[in-house]
Every structure is written in C-alpha cells, then in structure tokens.
Design a protein around this motif. Structure first.
Motif, PDB file in Angstrom:
ATOM      1  N   ASN A 132      -6.592  10.074   0.167  1.00 31.83           N
ATOM      2  CA  ASN A 132      -7.459   8.966  -0.227  1.00 31.83           C
ATOM      3  C   ASN A 132      -6.594   7.902  -0.887  1.00 31.83           C
ATOM      4  OD1 ASN A 132     -10.164   9.577   0.535  1.00 31.83           O
ATOM      5  ND2 ASN A 132     -10.173  11.214  -0.998  1.00 31.83           N
ATOM      6  N   THR A 168     -10.566   4.745  -1.786  1.00 30.46           N
ATOM      7  CA  THR A 168     -11.595   4.328  -0.821  1.00 30.46           C
ATOM      8  C   THR A 168     -11.192   4.541   0.633  1.00 30.46           C
ATOM      9  OG1 THR A 168     -10.733   2.069  -0.829  1.00 30.46           O
ATOM     10  CG2 THR A 168     -12.500   2.579  -2.388  1.00 30.46           C
ATOM     11  N   GLN A 169      -9.915   4.470   0.932  1.00 25.88           N
ATOM     12  CA  GLN A 169      -9.468   4.524   2.320  1.00 25.88           C
ATOM     13  C   GLN A 169      -8.800   5.862   2.627  1.00 25.88           C
ATOM     14  OE1 GLN A 169      -7.465   0.845   3.678  1.00 25.88           O
ATOM     15  NE2 GLN A 169      -7.758   0.109   1.590  1.00 25.88           N
ATOM     16  N   ARG A 170      -9.114   6.402   3.809  1.00 28.35           N
ATOM     17  CA  ARG A 170      -8.516   7.672   4.217  1.00 28.35           C
ATOM     18  C   ARG A 170      -7.265   7.433   5.054  1.00 28.35           C
ATOM     19  NH1 ARG A 170     -13.336  11.940   5.936  1.00 28.35           N
ATOM     20  NH2 ARG A 170     -14.256  12.147   3.848  1.00 28.35           N
ATOM     21  N   ARG A 171      -6.236   8.217   4.806  1.00 28.21           N
ATOM     22  CA  ARG A 171      -5.019   8.212   5.598  1.00 28.21           C
ATOM     23  C   ARG A 171      -4.666   9.653   5.948  1.00 28.21           C
ATOM     24  NH1 ARG A 171      -6.488   3.769   5.533  1.00 28.21           N
ATOM     25  NH2 ARG A 171      -5.383   1.887   4.868  1.00 28.21           N
ATOM     26  N   THR A 219      -4.463   6.103  10.355  1.00 25.21           N
ATOM     27  CA  THR A 219      -5.767   5.843   9.740  1.00 25.21           C
ATOM     28  C   THR A 219      -6.858   6.737  10.314  1.00 25.21           C
ATOM     29  OG1 THR A 219      -6.222   4.122  11.380  1.00 25.21           O
ATOM     30  CG2 THR A 219      -5.201   3.430   9.301  1.00 25.21           C
ATOM     31  N   ARG A 234      -0.215   0.293   8.836  1.00 28.44           N
ATOM     32  CA  ARG A 234      -1.108   1.387   8.457  1.00 28.44           C
ATOM     33  C   ARG A 234      -1.005   2.552   9.430  1.00 28.44           C
ATOM     34  NH1 ARG A 234      -6.991  -0.829   7.664  1.00 28.44           N
ATOM     35  NH2 ARG A 234      -6.502  -1.872   9.619  1.00 28.44           N
ATOM     36  N   GLU A 265       0.831  -1.208   0.000  1.00 25.34           N
ATOM     37  CA  GLU A 265       0.000   0.000   0.000  1.00 25.34           C
ATOM     38  C   GLU A 265       0.861   1.252   0.000  1.00 25.34           C
ATOM     39  OE1 GLU A 265      -3.374   0.806   2.907  1.00 25.34           O
ATOM     40  OE2 GLU A 265      -1.854   2.168   3.673  1.00 25.34           O
TER      41      GLU A 265
END
Length: 659
Positions: free
Chosen positions: A180, A184-187, A236, A221, A151
């Motif tokens: 993003n 789909t995923q926020r960081r 996250t 993450r 990732e």
C-alpha cells in the motif's frame, strides 16, 4: 464448470502470447564471431537447447546442463522460469526461447534471452554458480508515469528492500508481495533469483537491480529489470498466474486425486481449450471483416461527396474526423492570402491559420486542377484520422464545401527537416543530440505505421520534406497521400503507377513497382544518412562527387573513415560511437535486396541498445538520382518533387483496403 472455462481461456492466452510479442522479450548476443560458430559447437548447442526444453516439461522451473566432451566445443546452458508458472507454461516458454535465441543470435557463442515467464542462457564458458548482474535490461510502460513525484523514493523502496530480504532467504529464491503506497494505492512486487547462486549472492543481485531503478524507471509505476542471475518487477496490477501465497515457498501438501477423474478432467480441459481457440479465431476474423466493410462504406460515402459535391453529406466523410465550416477557414487565413502561405506541393498550397481561440493550424488546400491531388486528399481523409502517434502529424479536421476541399492539421513552427538541413544557420542549431532524437522519433513513427497502428500502413513517400518539426524539434511524419494499407498476412503488393520521389525510392519499387514495409526501410536509411551528413541524396549527383550519397557513405565506411561523412555542423557535439552506429544502420537499411534490410522493429531496437551486435552491410548496388531510362515519361528535372511514371512491364494494379 465456469471456473474451468475461465481457467482454460486464461492459460490459452498465456500460451499464445508468451515470448511472441516484440515488446515482451529482450536478448543479449555476446562474444560475436565474424563467422558462424563452428559446426560442432552448433550441433552441441542444438542438443543442449533440446535437452533443456525437455527437462523444463517435468521440472520445477529450474534446470541446467552441458553438451559436448571436448572443452573447445563444450557448451553450458541454464533456464529458470517464474515461480508461479506451471510445468506446461514453463516448457512452452523455454521451447519458444530456444527457437528465438538461435534466430536473434546466430553468430554468437554466448547469449541470454529474457521473457516475461522465463530466462534462457548459454555460453562456451562455465557460468554455473557464478553471480552475474550484467548485461541488464529494463522494461517499462512509458504511459504509466508516477502521479506523485518521488513515489519510489519513499514507501516503495523500503517495502521492496524487505521483499528482497524475504526472497533471497526463501528455498525457491523468490518472493512476492502487495504494497500500500501512501495508504491509498496498491503496488505489486516480485523478486526472483537463479537457484544456482547462494542466498547472499541473490540478495546482492536483487539490490543491484533495485539501484538500476534510479537510472531508468524511478518515475514509472510499471517496470521490470532483468539480469542473468535475477530479476525484479514492480507493477500496479496483480500479475500472478496462480493463487500463489505471499509465502509461496512454503511446502504444500498435494491433494489426493483419483487417476480416472484426473484423466477425464484433462480431456475436458483440452476440448474446452480447442473450442476457445476456435472461438477466438472466428471472433478475430469476424471483427476484421466488419472493419473492412465499415471502411468500404466510408469510401463510398466519400466518393459520393467528391462526385456530387453535396455539402449536406459531409458528415459521412469519416466518423473519426470533425468538420470545420469554410467560413471559419477563410477568416483565419484571410481568404487564403499569400501572406499566410507556407508552401506548395503536388497536392496544392498550404496556409497558416489562426483560429478565434488563438490556436494555430496548417490548412492544405486541394488544387482544383489536380486529379492526383484529389486521390491524395481522399487517401488522407480515410487514413490519417485513424492514426494517432506522437511522431505522426495530427489531422484535426477537414472541410468539403463550395468546391473547396481542405485538410486542417496541427501547425508545426519549425517547418520541415529538409528546410532545417538546407539552411546553414538552422543546420548549426541541429546538434548531434537533436539529430539523434529526430532519427529515433522517425523510426518509432514508421514502426507504429508498420506494426502497431489500427491499419498496417506503407508510407511510400518518406523524405526529409515530409518530416515536420515541432517547437521542441521533435519529428512528425506527414503527407499520407501516397500511403497504402496492407491487410492481414499480406507482405507485398505491386503497382503500374510508380509514385514517389527520386533519391528515396527502393530499387524493387522504382524498377518493378513492388512495394512493402522494406520500401519504407530503404527510404528511412537514405533519410538517416542525410541527417548525419547534412547532404541531400536526390541532389548529391550534381555535386563534385559525381555519385549518390549512398555510394559516398559506403566508400567512407568501407575505408573505416565513417566520421568523415558527418556534417561539420555537429563536429563539436557528436558522440563517435553513436554516429558510427547510425551510419551502419543506415547502410543496412539501403541494401539492394529487400530481404537483407532489417525491419523497423529491429531498427528501433538497434538504435536504442548500447550493446547490440550489428550485421555488416554490403555495398549499396542501387541509387536513384540521375535521370534513368527505366522511367519513361517521368519528371527528372526537379528531383525534389514526387514523380508519377508508367512502367512498361505487365504488372497488375493492387488496390489495398484497410483491415
């Protein structure tokens, strides 16, 4: 009003937890002196830390200064806080760091202390305006592994590089942004530099920290990497304390406020804060009291089962522990056939079983003639089902039926550490890397018992035969029959029934019946030296050496021959620096005075750090191995079995209950 209430509680939580949790700070003690720094330097250090603390209360998150005139005693210090902290939180963090840095680095003329909200450093050399990327530390959440491999190699690295460019060019030298990932995923990213370096040096520092991700955290993450001049964070969840905009360095116009209204607002916030702290304290007390009552009720139910043997009440033994029918156990162990027997101890026999679905289990069967085994059974049922850690053996279920009392554990195929070390063929398979992994695993398991579990647990019988090994040779601590729990602020207890194993007992426990977390630390130190040497302390006096393993190890260490203690089986795989460090830690753990032994949190830190400075141990003044007059009525013929002895001193018995 509700907003003020939530805001107050939010900052109270930060004040309570900032720089107080062991996992929330790191430090580097540099330039250690064999003697404490000279008095003039200490006085200048105290003056400098006081100056920086005072300055942080009214600064904008950054400050540096010096103390002392004579160049020999002059000291340089600097702090910088996270850009989203206010002056109050920054000051609180710097004050706490000033107190802790003197405790963890008492004999060093240079030190660095990292907290989540601030950095504090000092040195006898001028480091102002000089880029420094080492030493560096990484913090990460081991449970937050990336769900998608690589990732950080894709979108995130590009976005973080952009954030580094923005942060290094900002006036306050920090930047934050929400990303993003994969659409789909926020960081959430954060970068910040010390303001005494240039913009170009800031960019160099942050880029260097980002490269460190490949070594420590690429599959994580949630991680943070700190150096003396900068730090990078990647998470996250949003971690901003205030509503800081992405362009947080842009100047903002302060709102005009009436001085009287401002004073009233401050008073209201203070009052609400006091009430919130009181409510928090009361809630904690009430929760612990209810937990204690729950455990007392469970113990009464268990006693009723043992005294009346009523199968229909078996479900009340422990709500956390499933029950298995006796018929299932009899079938999977072939009616407790000797062919399935794994071993036998003071508790009773242990059998291997295979359930209908093919799952392998280990079954502890309470001996019907063992009164002590009954107490151990009750203790394990009430205790171990509440403990969950990768380095503790897992209790799966129990069975109380037709006068049978059984504990069902996970089956571990590689037997115990004791068996592995005693067998020359098996010992040869334990290379240094595996042994170091076992040492670290045992240390983390004990730390969990002492500080991180639902109950504060003292094992009291830590030894090689009570450390089991799974199929990958990972250690799991077992046998909690002799364990005791401590409540709230309790540090020590005493007993007239000294129960344990010769060779592993701490001196204060063996002689006076006093036990504490430091008793387990002593046992761990013995175990560590056994793992390195391949020798058993409680049998060592029978050999030609005529002394305990502890004295034997000390003699090698004091003569700078520590590597001669090492088991020849690891001669082709050992790392000299790691072996010597472990020997030194083992000797620190077996110090005669309990106060001189480190805590398990310190032991885990020392084992895991490559640049930590270790204290110097002194000669262990105590060893249990030979039959001693102190123990009257004890069993000395078989040093590998637990012993129960009556102490002639007038000591009261403490019955400990879970929190």
């Amino acid at each position: 009003m509700l907003y003020l209430w939530l805001l107050t509680i939010k900052f109270i939580c930060f004040f309570l937890f900032a720089c107080t949790q062991p996992l929330d700070y790191r430090y580097a003690c540099l330039d250690q002196s064999s003697n404490p720094p000279w008095p003039r330097y200490q006085a200048n250090l105290n003056s400098l830390l006081s100056l920086l603390s005072s300055h942080s209360a009214k600064s904008k998150g950054f400050g540096h200064g010096t103390s002392g005139i004579n160049q020999t005693h002059k000291i340089y210090g600097l702090y910088f806080c996270r850009a989203d902290t206010n002056a109050t939180l920054c000051n609180s963090c710097v004050e706490n760091s000033s107190r802790l840095i003197k405790q963890v680095c008492p004999n060093n003329v240079s030190a660095i202390f990292w907290c989540p909200f601030c950095l504090l450093r000092y040195s006898n050399k001028n480091f102002f305006g000089k880029l420094s990327v080492r030493p560096r530390v990484a913090m990460f959440d081991a449970t937050q592994n990336s769900t998608s491999a690589g990732e950080f190699d894709s979108d995130a690295r590009i976005l973080m590089n952009g954030l580094i460019q923005m942060g290094s060019e900002a006036p306050l030298m920090f930047g934050t942004h929400m990303f993003n990932i994969n659409g789909t995923q926020r960081r959430y990213g954060w970068v910040q530099c010390s303001r005494d370096i240039t913009s170009e040096e800031c960019k160099t520092c942050l880029s260097d920290m980002l490269h460190e991700v490949e070594n420590c955290c690429e599959e994580k993450r949630v991680w943070r990497i700190f150096s003396p001049s900068c730090f990078v964070m990647y998470e996250t969840q949003p971690f901003l304390l205030n509503d800081v905009q992405h362009d947080a360095n842009a100047p903002q116009k302060a709102p005009e406020k009436d001085e009287t209204m401002s004073l009233i607002l401050k008073i209201i916030i203070i009052v609400i804060g006091v009430v919130a702290v009181a409510l928090l304290a009361f809630s904690t007390y009430y929760y612990r009291r209810m937990e204690r009552k729950k455990v007392e009720k469970e113990m009464k139910n268990l006693d009723a089962i043992f005294s009346q043997d009523q199968t229909n009440n078996a479900e009340n033994v422990n709500p956390d522990l499933p029950m298995i029918p006796l018929s299932t156990i009899l079938k999977c162990t072939d009616n407790f056939s000797d062919n399935y027997k794994l071993g036998e101890g003071g508790f009773g026999a242990v059998y291997k079983g295979v359930l209908a679905d093919g799952k392998e289990i280990a079954v502890k069967r309470l001996s019907k003639t063992s009164a002590q085994g009954l107490e151990e059974f009750k203790n394990e049922v009430m205790l171990i089902a509440k403990l969950q850690h990768r380095n503790l053996v897992r209790l799966l279920a129990c069975c109380i039926e037709k006068k049978e009392k059984l504990l069902i554990y996970e089956y571990l195929p590689n037997s115990s550490l004791d068996v592995q070390l005693r067998d020359m063929v098996k010992a040869a398979l334990l290379d240094w890397k595996r042994r170091l992994n076992i040492i670290n695993g045992i240390a983390k398991g004990i730390l969990y018992l002492h500080e991180d579990s639902r109950l504060r647990v003292i094992h009291r019988d830590l030894k090689a035969s009570n450390v089991l090994l799974d199929h990958e040779m990972n250690p799991k601590i077992s046998d909690f029959g002799l364990a005791r729990t401590f409540g709230g602020d309790q540090d020590e207890a005493s007993t007239i029934r000294i129960i344990g194993t010769y060779g592993y007992m701490a001196p204060e426990y063996a002689i006076e019946g006093l036990f504490s977390v430091k008793s387990d630390v002593f046992s761990f130190g013995v175990l560590l030296l056994e793992i390195i040497s391949g020798k058993r302390n409680n049998k060592f006096y029978l050999s030609e050496h005529g002394q305990s393993l502890l004295t034997y190890a000390w003699n090698f260490w004091s003569e700078s021959k520590g590597l001669e203690l090492m088991d020849p089986s690891i001669a082709n795989s050992y790392v000299a620096s790691e072996v010597l460090k472990c020997i030194q830690i083992g000797l620190l753990c077996v110090q005669d005075n309990a106060a001189d032994r480190p805590t398990m949190s310190s032991v885990v830190h020392m084992l895991g750090s490559d640049n930590v400075t270790l204290p110097s141990p002194i000669c262990p003044a105590f060893s249990v191995g030979r039959a001693r007059n102190t123990f009257e009525g004890g069993t000395s013929s078989n040093a590998s079995t637990p012993v129960i002895v009556n102490d002639v001193n007038d000591i009261t018995l403490s019955e400990m209950m879970p929190r």
